[in-house]
Design an enzyme around this catalytic site. Structure first.
Site, short mmCIF file in Angstrom:
data_model
loop_
_atom_site.label_atom_id
_atom_site.label_comp_id
_atom_site.label_asym_id
_atom_site.label_seq_id
_atom_site.Cartn_x
_atom_site.Cartn_y
_atom_site.Cartn_z
NE ARG A 194 15.21 -9.48 -58.97
CZ ARG A 194 15.18 -9.84 -60.29
NH1 ARG A 194 13.92 -9.92 -60.71
NH2 ARG A 194 16.15 -9.99 -60.75
CE LYS A 237 19.88 -12.04 -62.74
NZ LYS A 237 18.90 -11.35 -63.90
CE1 TYR A 293 12.43 -15.21 -64.40
CE2 TYR A 293 13.24 -13.85 -62.40
CZ TYR A 293 12.12 -14.46 -63.44
OH TYR A 293 11.16 -13.53 -63.21
CG HIS A 314 17.49 -15.83 -68.42
ND1 HIS A 314 16.67 -15.39 -69.52
CD2 HIS A 314 17.26 -15.40 -67.52
CE1 HIS A 314 15.58 -14.96 -68.66
NE2 HIS A 314 15.64 -14.87 -67.76
CD GLU A 345 14.86 -19.24 -67.65
OE1 GLU A 345 14.63 -18.94 -66.77
OE2 GLU A 345 16.01 -19.72 -68.22
CG ASP A 391 15.77 -8.38 -72.10
OD1 ASP A 391 14.96 -7.62 -72.57
OD2 ASP A 391 15.17 -9.26 -71.21
#
Ligand SMILES: NC(=O)c1ccc[n+]([C@@H]2O[C@H](COP(=O)([O-])OP(=O)(O)OC[C@H]3O[C@@H](n4cnc5c(N)ncnc54)[C@H](O)[C@@H]3O)[C@@H](O)[C@H]2O)c1
Length: 372
Positions: free
Chosen positions: A15, A75, A94, A96, A118, A270
């Site tokens: 992506r 990412k 993102y 996380h 997120e 996940d």
């Protein structure tokens, strides 16, 4: 603002954070957009398309990080990128963080400003930058499930929609949120006999209103699950309890109750998975079999459809990116509480409590940065 879009270097990530259409919108507003050479290629966007949209191409990832005030990514940065990030640089991607201590510490040390997709959150508590990926994964779950039900792939050998004179397959969906709803639409569209189980009566009332007649809802509890798994051909795990590990609704002993060749697609993998026997798999090696039951547990399902995923993600991120570029991160976060909730790390301090708590690290109130 000077915006940089590096090429994603995480394994199998195709992506890109900005499409040529998005670049055009930013350039139109007077911003300067630099895109790393071939950054869009994996999603089907060529350098020439970015140039035609008014962006400029830079040869390397180092150039892209070096010049940009705001980095737009998909990412989280991986280790080789840590040293490229500059003090005060805004990173919109993102992260996380709560599941990645080294990343959290690296972003604290480099004193960047990390705004995590997120945790951007609307007043109704929905997560607008996670929804598009759940939509992709939900729709894909049925596509994959239908595929693995084929005999050569070790499935039962049943066609999801049946044919005239032959009953369709039974699809059981655990969790009727974004993933579950999208999966139900796809399975119903293919003619399957679909049941969605959830614990929220309010959600099931809504689903009952909007779903076609071949979709039914049922309260999620162990008794009902044990009853339905005996006949289900495809079971999709789509449960989420925010901030917690997914509950194991399908336990190891239940596999024996299933018909051999049943397919389990645990999209919730996940978050630990809602099927006890699921462990994360990859697109290269997506399935494994236990007790004749096929398990598909790919943790980054949208990665297999980068064209759709990139467009879905950037449709959602671009309006926020425009606010950040137009106003700078401080003013944009003062004006828009949704964006403010996305702030995780600011110039060496963690400002998102759950992240600080996860690693027992110090926490600072975000408001102290938004005063002036
Ligand atoms: N594997 C992937 O590539 C991928 C991609 C996107 C999302 N996901 C994951 O998919 C999962 C679902 O995401 P979502 O966006 O649909 O979440 P969501 O919050 O929209 O939906 C979750 C639903 O689960 C229901 N639920 C909670 N406890 C339940 C129980 N015991 N039984 C049945 N239902 C229960 C909730 O009421 C809610 O309707 C998450 O874990 C998410 O991280 C995975």
């Amino acid at each position: 603002m000077i915006i940089g879009v590096p090429k994603e270097i995480k394994n199998n990530e195709n992506r890109v954070a900005l499409t040529p259409a998005g670049a055009k919108e930013l350039v139109k507003r007077g911003h300067v957009v630099y895109v790393q050479h071939t950054a869009g290629e994996g999603s089907g966007f060529l350098d020439e398309e970015y140039v035609a949209a008014g962006a400029q191409i830079l040869p390397t990832i180092e150039d892209t990080y070096a010049i940009a005030e705001m980095i737009m990514k998909v990412k989280e940065p991986i280790e080789s990128e840590y040293a490229l990030i500059k003090e005060d640089q805004l990173l919109f991607t993102y992260f996380h963080f709560a599941s990645h201590e080294p990343l959290t510490k690296a972003m604290v040390e480099n004193k960047s400003v990390c705004l995590a997709y997120e945790t951007v959150e609307k007043a109704d508590r929905s997560l607008p930058l996670l929804i598009p990926m759940s939509e992709v994964a939900g729709r894909m779950a049925v596509q994959k499930g239908a595929n693995y039900l084929e005999k050569p792939l070790k499935g039962r050998g049943i066609l999801l929609g049946g044919v005239p004179g032959v009953l369709p397959a039974k699809v059981l969906i655990l969790g009727g949120g974004i993933v579950g709803t999208q999966a139900a639409w796809m399975a119903a569209g293919l003619g399957a006999d679909v049941t969605i189980m959830d614990v929220s009566l309010q959600r099931m009332r809504y689903l009952d209103d909007v779903m076609p007649p071949n979709v039914n809802t049922m309260m999620s509890n162990e008794y009902n699950i044990r009853k339905l798994i005996k006949q289900a051909d495809l079971i999709i795990g789509a449960v989420l309890i925010p901030g917690a590990k997914a509950p194991h609704l399908i336990t190891r002993d239940m596999l024996k109750e299933m018909v051999p060749g049943t397919v389990l697609v645990d999209v919730a993998v996940d978050q630990g998975g809602c099927i006890e026997t699921c462990k994360p798999t990859t697109h290269e090696n997506p399935t494994f079999i236990i007790d004749d039951v096929v398990h598909y547990c790919v943790a980054n399902m949208p990665g297999a459809v980068p064209y759709t995923s990139t467009l879905a993600l950037t449709n959602a991120t671009l309006p926020y990116a425009i606010q950040l570029a137009d106003k700078g991160w401080k003013q944009a976060c003062i004006d828009n509480n949704e964006l403010k909730l996305g702030l995780n790390v600011i110039q060496g301090e963690i400002v998102y409590k759950a992240v600080a708590d996860a690693f027992d690290m110090p926490y600072a109130m975000v408001d102290k940065y938004l005063m002036d």
